[in-house]
Design a protein around this motif. Structure first.
Motif, PDB file in Angstrom:
ATOM      1  N   THR A  67       5.853   0.867  -2.742  1.00 15.50           N
ATOM      2  CA  THR A  67       5.820   2.328  -2.768  1.00 15.50           C
ATOM      3  C   THR A  67       5.297   2.866  -1.450  1.00 15.50           C
ATOM      4  O   THR A  67       5.896   3.764  -0.846  1.00 15.50           O
ATOM      5  N   LEU A  85       4.128  -3.979  -5.970  1.00 12.26           N
ATOM      6  CA  LEU A  85       4.719  -2.677  -6.282  1.00 12.26           C
ATOM      7  C   LEU A  85       4.069  -1.574  -5.463  1.00 12.26           C
ATOM      8  O   LEU A  85       4.750  -0.700  -4.920  1.00 12.26           O
ATOM      9  N   LEU A  86       2.729  -1.627  -5.381  1.00 14.27           N
ATOM     10  CA  LEU A  86       2.018  -0.592  -4.634  1.00 14.27           C
ATOM     11  C   LEU A  86       2.406  -0.631  -3.164  1.00 14.27           C
ATOM     12  O   LEU A  86       2.647   0.412  -2.550  1.00 14.27           O
ATOM     13  N   GLY A 115      10.482  14.627   2.284  1.00 11.21           N
ATOM     14  CA  GLY A 115       9.388  15.512   1.927  1.00 11.21           C
ATOM     15  C   GLY A 115       9.548  15.756   0.457  1.00 11.21           C
ATOM     16  O   GLY A 115      10.636  15.566  -0.072  1.00 11.21           O
ATOM     17  N   VAL A 116       8.476  16.142  -0.236  1.00  7.33           N
ATOM     18  CA  VAL A 116       8.608  16.282  -1.684  1.00  7.33           C
ATOM     19  C   VAL A 116       8.955  17.704  -2.086  1.00  7.33           C
ATOM     20  O   VAL A 116       8.440  18.216  -3.043  1.00  7.33           O
ATOM     21  N   VAL A 137       9.673   6.812   4.970  1.00  9.20           N
ATOM     22  CA  VAL A 137      10.414   8.073   4.933  1.00  9.20           C
ATOM     23  C   VAL A 137       9.633   9.168   5.648  1.00  9.20           C
ATOM     24  O   VAL A 137      10.186   9.954   6.423  1.00  9.20           O
ATOM     25  N   VAL A 138       8.302   9.197   5.395  1.00  5.66           N
ATOM     26  CA  VAL A 138       7.490  10.234   6.025  1.00  5.66           C
ATOM     27  C   VAL A 138       7.487  10.045   7.544  1.00  5.66           C
ATOM     28  O   VAL A 138       7.635  11.006   8.302  1.00  5.66           O
ATOM     29  N   VAL A 187       7.906   2.507   1.282  1.00  4.93           N
ATOM     30  CA  VAL A 187       9.028   3.449   1.199  1.00  4.93           C
ATOM     31  C   VAL A 187       8.572   4.842   1.593  1.00  4.93           C
ATOM     32  O   VAL A 187       9.152   5.493   2.466  1.00  4.93           O
ATOM     33  N   VAL A 188       7.463   5.280   0.946  1.00  5.24           N
ATOM     34  CA  VAL A 188       6.977   6.633   1.208  1.00  5.24           C
ATOM     35  C   VAL A 188       6.590   6.764   2.682  1.00  5.24           C
ATOM     36  O   VAL A 188       6.994   7.704   3.369  1.00  5.24           O
ATOM     37  N   VAL A 199       1.965  -8.791  -8.944  1.00  2.00           N
ATOM     38  CA  VAL A 199       3.114  -7.889  -9.071  1.00  2.00           C
ATOM     39  C   VAL A 199       2.680  -6.454  -8.809  1.00  2.00           C
ATOM     40  O   VAL A 199       3.373  -5.689  -8.122  1.00  2.00           O
ATOM     41  N   GLY A 200       1.507  -6.091  -9.353  1.00  6.37           N
ATOM     42  CA  GLY A 200       0.990  -4.737  -9.142  1.00  6.37           C
ATOM     43  C   GLY A 200       0.823  -4.434  -7.670  1.00  6.37           C
ATOM     44  O   GLY A 200       1.243  -3.384  -7.185  1.00  6.37           O
TER      45      GLY A 200
END
Lengths: 612, 358
Positions: free
Chosen positions: A39, A35-36, A53-54, A46-47, A42-43, A31-32
């Motif tokens: 992330t 999840l990683l 951008g943050v 988007v990038v 997604v990141v 699961v870990g």
């Protein structure tokens, strides 16, 4: 430590590791990983798409500006500002913060709402204009005209009396590679653009700047100030001595520690659930070995991660030395938390408190690394200095690390005091357990004196925290509050364990015994506080506030013997007052504490005014 | 699901469990710790803001002027630039040595040695290596030098393709005004959410580890109702805490706008985080494993959503500072829908769990 207990320690540590690894079973691990990956996906997505951008401050100010306006690109290219068609009604409503209007491309007028937000938006607009100009200039083919001013900043200690010092500082030009680390990335990439136009430009400035990039293209960024060093660049790249990126890197050290203490707190509390720890307690192993064995893997993990980070961000041994006390502080505080908490939920609150408190305590002073020696109350300052390429002196290293290490040892000892059946498996209230923990450390007069001395680092931390919080307040207000706060902190440190001893019926209630305990505690405090001399080594009392904190204990060499004895008498007298009160209920102890604090604060006030 | 006779005399078991959870929190008094943490964060942040402003904005220091010694063959250009700055007063010196001695004797806090170097002006700026003062002096020196640069650029406009834009007036705004909104408010709003999720993990894993879930299951409630109740308690306390802080900030003189929408967004995020937490509590093997997964999940959630345009941090900042637009409200809508979806997912997970295997 004998070889046998070392072997036992090793076995417990090994057992702890194998159990810890067992927790991360296949399902958890799977699961870990998912999840990683999620992330990352997604990141990354988007990038890659360039949509995000943050920028947490994106579009927080609204500027009314036409697309034809010469200032439009400033607003459009800025993250903080968002462009809207100018609308005076919106400005009046507060729906636009600034309006820029151009008349015939010549006359530019601007208007803000006049509110605090409007002024702030205006300030943001001004710095965006500067940034925009810098970007424009960087792409100019004629770099001499675009950057007509070159600046070298040198930091010089005053009153060194010879002009040679200046000459030496000038000759000792630092190389640009150091500056790149600190400089903002814009200038870094701009320099490449400039370099292409190199051939057309006169090679100015090469002689004096020791062959740096200054010669071609835009000047390099002026990095964060390292005192004693020198920086070169265009005016816009000058940064006041503010160790921003070093600070950010130093913060990276603190993040993984939160995970470590979460697991560590769990394992401590786990022992206390359903009497699981009983087996280990009845085994022929000392308490100290059990605790050391259970802690060692987490300490190793914390230091290991910090070591890897240190290598990754370019820190060295000094960074490790600065991080070590922080790791110890995190673990020891979590250990006590794990021993006191009654449930997982409570442990969560305790863990969050610990991470917020320690993080703030080490992080905030480190911001002022280049500004004031008070920053050295945090070991993270040592890390920041290392990342800036400054080396700390032995005195500075000791000043910022010793209180943390001693404090951690004290916390471990306190927690170990209640690592026993009657405290581990019962639902006593936290103050009760705390008194138990103190009581477990006491035996006679000598132990009272020892523990008063051991509390001094905590007193130190608490007092420095008080100074830091009151640092910005006006001095007329901060000094009296400081005097009372410091008196209260010291009186509590001198008496809380005596109170614990009386509550657990360890000491005789007879008056002479109480007075004896007071004398032991007061005298020990006086002696231990002499170690604040270390603070003077670093030059902390140069600050007026530092003086108020440390002068009353009488470290000024001009003091006569009589004045030297005065603080001793004070500490003994107030400790006797609280010791008498400690024999009774909480209310009586509280009142005694109040009286002692008043006496102490009054004395401090007299001393401070005497010096003034 | 089990059929339930919904008599009016019988309270919804979810509410009973939620009520018990909240009472337990109150009894342990640890919620006080949580409030203390936030007070600490708020207190220290305002300390930071005030500290930074006074450090980097010397306008706060009344009547503070910096004495600058100016020498070199380009001194005139520099003097012209410095005359635009009230806080820097300049004295011209004939040679480097006399400027040096003025600096060493303390009658000047700053030396500008300005010399022509081909077509550029090279300025060696000497500042004292002391403490707070250095920062202020460097900041002021930069302003003067930027003015000089601007003037020199205008002189060279013929050689430039674009003329640099002139500044629009002098700034008297607080450059750290947005700090409260972009850092402090999101921090105070998100911290209770993290804690809520974490105590959800604790609450469920503790029942599993202590074996008390069996007892609870003897009572006429389903596992779904138990989880619902525990989640409800955790979901309620986070927005209440956030609301308290926003109101406190308002009372304290920092106006917070759009409190209603912020609380709605907070609630939606709390639902998502708590649902993630409860799921992890069933997936992880014990508290350590579950908390570990929860941490990763929360980081994943916040990292993922912050990278998206109009992420929750930015949305809260814009709502609070009163710069919200349609996308802000759209974000709230998306999060509300996501909250419903994620919570539905949790119920799906719980219905798959066999309580006897826990």
């Amino acid at each position: 430590m004998s070889r046998r207990s070392l072997r036992q320690l090793h076995r417990i540590a090994q057992w702890e590791v194998s159990r810890g690894v067992g927790v991360i079973d296949r399902k958890t691990a799977a699961v870990g990983v998912i999840l990683l990956l999620l992330t990352g996906g997604v990141v990354g997505g988007v990038v890659m798409s360039g949509a995000g951008g943050v920028a947490i401050d994106r579009d927080i100010y609204r500027v009314g500006v036409d697309t034809e306006n010469p200032y439009y690109p400033v607003v459009a290219q800025s993250s903080q500002l968002s462009a809207h068609p100018p609308d005076h009604e919106a400005l009046a409503r507060g729906d636009q913060d600034v309006i820029i209007e151009a008349f015939d491309d010549q006359f530019i007028s601007w208007q803000t709402t006049g509110t605090e937000k409007g002024d702030a938006a205006h300030a943001a607009l001004l710095s965006e204009i500067d940034r925009y100009n810098e970007r424009q200039m960087a792409s100019e083919p004629n770099q001499t005209a675009a950057y007509p001013v070159l600046v070298d900043i040198q930091y010089l200690t005053r009153f060194v009396d010879t002009p040679e010092a200046l000459a030496a500082a000038q000759a000792d030009d630092t190389s640009t590679s150091d500056r790149d680390l600190e400089g903002d990335t814009d200038s870094g990439s701009d320099r490449d653009t400039g370099a292409e136009t190199n051939g057309e430009q006169p090679d100015s400035g090469a002689e004096t700047s020791g062959g740096t990039d200054t010669a071609s293209g835009p000047p390099p960024a002026i990095g964060t100030g390292v005192f004693g060093g020198e920086q070169s660049g265009s005016p816009a790249t000058i940064q006041p001595p503010f160790p921003f990126s070093s600070l950010l890197l130093a913060f990276v050290f603190l993040i993984p520690l939160n995970f470590v203490i979460q697991a560590y707190g769990s394992t401590i509390l786990n022992e206390r659930i359903n009497r699981r720890g009983e087996l280990l307690l009845v085994a022929p192993v000392s308490r100290r070995t059990i605790i050391a064995g259970k802690t060692l893997p987490y300490f190793t993990a914390g230091m290991g991660v910090c070591g890897i980070i240190a290598v990754a961000v370019g820190g060295g041994l000094q960074s490790i030395a600065g991080v070590l006390p922080i790791v110890l502080a995190f673990l020891s505080a979590t250990f006590v938390g794990g021993m006191l908490a009654r449930s997982f939920k409570e442990l969560t609150f305790v863990t969050v408190t610990i991470s917020v408190f320690i993080t703030t305590y080490v992080f905030v002073p480190a911001i002022f690394t280049n500004v004031t020696p008070i920053a050295l109350i945090s070991p993270l300052t040592i890390v920041v200095m290392d990342l800036q390429g400054q080396s700390a002196t032995m005195g500075e290293l000791l000043f910022s690390t010793v209180p943390f290490v001693v404090g951690s040892v004290v916390l471990f000892a306190l927690g170990a005091g209640i690592y026993r059946e009657e405290d581990m498996f019962t639902q006593k209230s936290i103050p009760d357990k705390f008194l138990d923990a103190l009581n477990a450390q006491l035996s006679g007069y000598r132990s009272v004196a020892l523990w008063t001395a051991l509390f001094v680092p905590f007193v130190f931390v608490a007092e420095l925290l008080a100074i830091a919080v009151l640092f910005v307040a006006p001095i007329e207000l901060s000094i009296p509050i400081l005097l009372i706060t410091i008196a209260a902190i010291e009186e509590i440190a001198k008496s809380i364990h005596i109170y614990a001893g009386y509550q657990r019926a360890r000491f005789d209630r007879a008056l002479p015994v109480a007075l004896g305990l007071g004398i032991a505690s007061g005298a020990a405090f006086f002696v231990a506080e002499k170690f604040t001399a270390i603070a003077q080594v670093v030059g902390l009392p140069e600050l007026a506030l530092g003086q108020a904190a440390f002068a009353p204990v009488g470290l000024t060499p001009t003091l006569t013997i009589g004045l030297l004895l005065a603080p001793l008498a004070l500490h003994v007298v107030t400790a006797m007052i609280t010791a008498i009160g400690a024999r009774d209920r909480r209310l009586v102890y509280g009142s005694a504490l109040f009286i002692a604090t008043l006496v102490h604060a009054l004395y401090n006030y007299v001393v401070v005014t005497f010096y003034a | 699901m089990r059929k339930r006779t919904n008599g009016s005399s019988r309270r919804n078991p979810r509410l009973t469990i939620a009520g018990r959870e909240v009472r337990m929190l109150g009894k342990e008094k640890t919620i006080v710790l949580a409030l203390a943490i936030q007070l600490f964060v708020a207190g220290f942040s305002s300390f930071l803001v005030v500290g930074l402003v006074s450090l980097y904005d010397p306008t706060g220091v009344d009547g503070y002027t910096i004495e600058a010694a100016v020498t070199g063959d380009a001194a005139d250009e520099l003097l012209a630039a410095a005359s635009e700055h009230e806080r820097v007063s300049t004295t011209s010196y004939d040679d480097q040595a006399s400027a040096q001695s003025a600096f060493q004797q303390g009658s000047a806090q700053l030396i500008f040695t300005a010399n022509w170097e081909d077509d550029r002006i090279r300025i060696v700026t000497t500042v004292p290596d002391s403490n707070v003062e250095t920062t202020i002096i460097v900041t002021e020196a930069r302003d003067v030098l930027q003015t000089l640069e601007r003037q020199q650029r205008v002189d060279r406009a013929a050689f430039l393709e674009q003329t640099p834009l002139s500044p629009l007036g002098e700034s008297d705004g607080n450059p750290y005004y947005d700090f409260t909104y972009t850092i402090l408010v999101p921090l105070l709003v998100f911290l209770p959410i993290f804690i809520s999720g974490s105590i959800t993990v604790d609450s469920i894993t503790e029942e599993i580890e202590r074996g008390t879930l069996d007892l609870l299951r003897v009572a006429p409630v389903t596992l779904t109702e138990i989880v619902d109740g525990k989640a409800l308690a955790a979901i309620v306390i986070a927005p209440v805490q956030a609301l308290t802080w926003l109101l406190l900030l308002t009372v304290n003189g920092t106006p917070i706008h759009n409190i209603g929408p912020i609380v709605l967004l907070t609630t939606a995020i709390t639902v998502i985080v708590v649902a993630l937490a409860a799921t992890m509590a069933f997936v992880g093997s014990d508290r350590r494993g579950a908390q570990f997964l929860y941490s990763i999940a929360v980081i994943a959630f916040f990292a993922g959503s912050s990278f998206l345009p109009g992420g929750p941090t930015n949305t809260i900042a814009r709502l609070a500072i009163d710069s919200a637009d349609l996308t802000s409200y759209l974000t709230i809508g998306i999060f509300v829908v996501a909250a419903v979806g994620v919570y539905g997912g949790l119920r799906g997970v719980v219905s798959q769990v066999d309580p006897n295997e826990l």
